[in-house]
Design a protein around this motif. Structure first.
Motif, mmCIF file in Angstrom:
data_model
loop_
_atom_site.group_PDB
_atom_site.id
_atom_site.type_symbol
_atom_site.label_atom_id
_atom_site.label_comp_id
_atom_site.label_asym_id
_atom_site.label_seq_id
_atom_site.Cartn_x
_atom_site.Cartn_y
_atom_site.Cartn_z
ATOM 1 N N ARG A 173 0.841 -1.201 0.000
ATOM 2 C CA ARG A 173 0.000 0.000 0.000
ATOM 3 C C ARG A 173 0.878 1.255 0.000
ATOM 4 O O ARG A 173 0.611 2.230 -0.713
ATOM 5 C CB ARG A 173 -0.895 0.026 1.240
ATOM 6 N N PHE B 236 2.363 1.749 -3.344
ATOM 7 C CA PHE B 236 1.311 2.164 -4.277
ATOM 8 C C PHE B 236 1.065 3.669 -4.183
ATOM 9 O O PHE B 236 1.052 4.385 -5.201
ATOM 10 C CB PHE B 236 0.036 1.369 -3.963
ATOM 11 N N GLN C 224 4.137 5.774 -5.214
ATOM 12 C CA GLN C 224 4.279 5.808 -6.672
ATOM 13 C C GLN C 224 3.302 6.809 -7.278
ATOM 14 O O GLN C 224 3.639 7.522 -8.225
ATOM 15 C CB GLN C 224 4.057 4.409 -7.264
ATOM 16 N N ILE D 229 0.549 3.285 -12.350
ATOM 17 C CA ILE D 229 1.116 2.856 -11.065
ATOM 18 C C ILE D 229 1.287 1.338 -11.036
ATOM 19 O O ILE D 229 2.350 0.828 -10.649
ATOM 20 C CB ILE D 229 0.219 3.312 -9.899
ATOM 21 N N ILE D 230 0.237 0.620 -11.435
ATOM 22 C CA ILE D 230 0.306 -0.853 -11.428
ATOM 23 C C ILE D 230 1.379 -1.339 -12.393
ATOM 24 O O ILE D 230 2.109 -2.298 -12.119
ATOM 25 C CB ILE D 230 -1.059 -1.463 -11.772
ATOM 26 N N PHE E 16 2.963 -6.505 -7.898
ATOM 27 C CA PHE E 16 1.571 -6.947 -7.978
ATOM 28 C C PHE E 16 1.420 -8.260 -8.741
ATOM 29 O O PHE E 16 0.503 -9.032 -8.492
ATOM 30 C CB PHE E 16 0.708 -5.861 -8.642
ATOM 31 N N GLY F 102 -4.565 4.098 0.476
ATOM 32 C CA GLY F 102 -4.380 3.509 -0.844
ATOM 33 C C GLY F 102 -5.624 2.887 -1.441
ATOM 34 O O GLY F 102 -5.612 2.501 -2.620
#
Length: 620
Positions: free
Chosen positions: A43, A46, A49, A85-86, A93, A121
């Motif tokens: 988190r 995440f 980022q 982000i992912i 992830f 997050g």
């Protein structure tokens, strides 16, 4: 130099292989991904980022050459920020997000949670309705932001702004209204779970499953498309114009909704509903097995203003409209120039709706003068026009040689008030003394359903009244919101959200108001005249498209009428894609019933069952 096809295919193979590789990371790592420590650390990554993208501008289409963000190296909208982000943290992830928007991201997370359960997050999704009739997304999800604690979020919120932190996730949007908040935990993503949790929207990922089309060089077999399997009962509904109304009707009856992007190009449907006739492959249509919501040529003869005018003329029905002329036809232009009626006129492009391209004309003599200049001829017979054209051509060559043509043209242009007159238009006498409701102008939107062509079956629905936000005056023609009462014009005004409930009246409200000023027999006559006009128009139109009509074709028209102060109705236009949005209570009461009754009537006729007309009336 363009890459060869083989290079593109290798690139596709690499991207698909890479996505599989990220998913295998989860299996290869000896990590308890469900541990609170793991999820808390991820988190933090995440959100951190996300903060790296603070200052990145919104989508490029909102930044022209005058913007400081024009030609920026990167643009991210709300869903694009999550995708980025992912992607950046894909090895953590174990997957990357697909190309779709925030509605897709909403479905990739499990059930909703309460606001008090939000963690650092997590995501806040926004459900809303667009003011400008943009297409509705799944679940009407229009926006998403990342939760930071308290009410604070980080997001790409402003179209002409940048990614930033906000003190509160609550805000008033200029693009959509009726906002509802949906809170979702990102725990499934933190645990490496990447799938749609929504049964209605499977969101097939084309990066993992690639099915070649029949003409692809990678196709193993090239076969003729299979015949429709009636057991499948597949329904395709095109995007936009509140298509969820149609989908909900069929879902409740156990039909299969075709959801993927490629389904738009497939012909193995049982029922197809789209906004435009151009979206239908009539060549592949199977009339005894399929149903489509557009009749070939109906849009042309009834939905366009010039063919509609000719239809009324051919059948001696021109009294249904105010005095009207075509600007694309020489004899009409001659008659228009000879028409001595003054007052306000209105110009309408022949094939546009929603008030687009309409010009209100307060100086008809000057308009005619500018029309002559724009066409560059004096109205006369063809021979004198040809001779004059030759003289003008020779004169122009001499002026160009002497360098005086441009100056003269500029002086001439300065005297033109009505510029850019579209020749593919009609010009029509404006109803200067309309019937008013609380001093506001209104029109009536009613419906005609051509439910079957053999036998020809037409039904009528009284619809509702559409009012202007403001009191009527003829003094200021620049205020279109006063003179054009359709929703697409009204909703552009900043006062619309506060007053939108007052812009739509039910027929019961309208009749109750009229009864205060008129005898009931006059009110009844007004509605009877509207009904008779619709009936005669559709009787006349039947000869245009019924001969080529086939079983399974139908059309729902939106018809607009203006009423003058003596309760005389005038037909304005027909729309083959009437707006189905329900932005106030009256529309919520009427439009879903109109749509669902339409679908039920069409299905009953198709299967040879006795149909019930509901709130419709039988015309033909």
């Amino acid at each position: 130099m363009q890459q060869p096809l083989s290079a593109y295919f290798k690139e596709f193979q690499f991207r698909r292989s890479q996505n599989h590789q990220y998913r295998k990371v989860i299996q290869n790592q000896q990590i308890d991904r469900k541990s609170e420590q793991w999820k808390q650390n991820l988190r933090e990554k995440f959100v951190n980022q996300a903060k790296k993208y603070i200052g990145i501008p919104y989508h490029s289409r909102y930044h022209n050459e005058d913007s400081q963000y024009y030609n920026a190296p990167l643009y991210l909208d709300c869903s694009g920020l999550l995708r980025q982000i992912i992607f950046d943290l894909r090895e953590d992830f174990g997957f990357t997000l697909g190309k779709w928007n925030q509605a897709y991201q909403y479905d990739l997370l499990d059930k909703e949670i309460e606001f008090g359960q939000l963690q650092y997050g997590d995501l806040v999704f926004y459900e809303g309705t667009y003011y400008n009739n943009e297409r509705a997304f799944q679940h009407n999800i229009v926006h998403v932001e990342i939760y930071l604690g308290g009410e604070r979020t980080i997001a790409a919120r402003l179209q002409k702004g940048v990614i930033q932190e906000f003190e509160s996730y609550k805000f008033e949007s200029k693009n959509y209204f009726d906002i509802k908040f949906h809170y979702k935990s990102i725990n499934p993503w933190l645990e490496g779970e990447y799938k749609s949790f929504c049964e209605e929207h499977p969101w097939r990922d084309d990066r993992d499953i690639w099915i070649s089309e029949k003409y692809s060089i990678f196709a193993k077999d090239v076969n003729i498309p299979q015949q429709l399997d009636h057991n499948q009962q597949r329904i395709y509904v095109g995007q936009g114009n509140n298509g969820e109304l149609i989908k909900s009707f069929f879902r409740q009856r156990g039909f299969i909704i075709m959801e993927t992007v490629n389904d738009a190009f497939k012909n193995d449907y049982f029922f197809k509903w789209v906004q435009c006739p151009q979206s239908i492959d009539y060549f592949s249509f199977q009339p005894q097995k399929q149903i489509i919501n557009h009749i070939p040529k109906a849009a042309h003869y009834l939905g366009h203003k010039i063919p509609m005018l000719e239809l009324l003329r051919e059948n001696k029905l021109t009294a249904y409209q105010p005095q009207t002329y075509r600007l694309d036809k020489m004899d009409d232009v001659v008659q228009f120039f000879n028409d001595q009626e003054q007052g306000v006129w209105i110009m309408k492009p022949y094939n546009l709706n929603c008030g687009r391209g309409i010009v209100l004309i307060d100086n008809i003599n000057k308009f005619k003068e500018d029309l002559k200049k724009g066409k560059q001829f004096q109205v006369a017979d063809y021979h004198s026009f040809y001779i004059q054209a030759q003289r003008d051509k020779a004169k122009a060559e001499i002026q160009d040689h002497l360098g005086i043509q441009k100056q003269k043209q500029e002086e001439q242009d300065q005297n033109i008030i009505y510029k850019d007159i579209n020749p593919q238009s009609i010009v029509q006498k404006y109803i200067e003394h309309p019937l008013l409701l609380n001093n506001r102008k209104f029109d009536i939107r009613c419906y005609a359903l051509v439910a079957n062509l053999h036998p020809y079956t037409v039904l009528y629905h009284k619809g509702y009244a559409r009012l202007s936000l403001f009191e009527y005056t003829i003094d200021n023609l620049d205020e279109k919101v006063v003179h054009l009462t359709n929703n697409s014009i009204q909703k552009q005004h900043p006062d619309y959200k506060a007053k939108r409930e007052s812009t739509i009246w039910s027929m019961e409200q309208l009749i109750s108001y009229l009864q205060e000023y008129y005898q009931q027999d006059r009110i009844d006559l007004m509605f009877m005249n509207i009904r008779d006009q619709i009936q005669n128009i559709f009787k006349a139109a039947s000869n245009k498209f019924i001969s080529q009509g086939q079983k399974g074709e139908f059309e729902l028209f939106g018809l607009d009428f203006i009423i003058d102060q003596d309760l005389n109705p005038y037909f304005l236009e027909a729309n083959v894609n009437p707006a189905l949005f329900t932005e106030n209570q009256v529309q919520k009461d009427i439009i879903p019933k109109v749509v669902h009754q339409t679908l039920q009537i069409v299905l009953d006729i198709f299967f040879g069952r006795q149909y019930e007309i509901g709130t419709f009336e039988q015309l033909i």
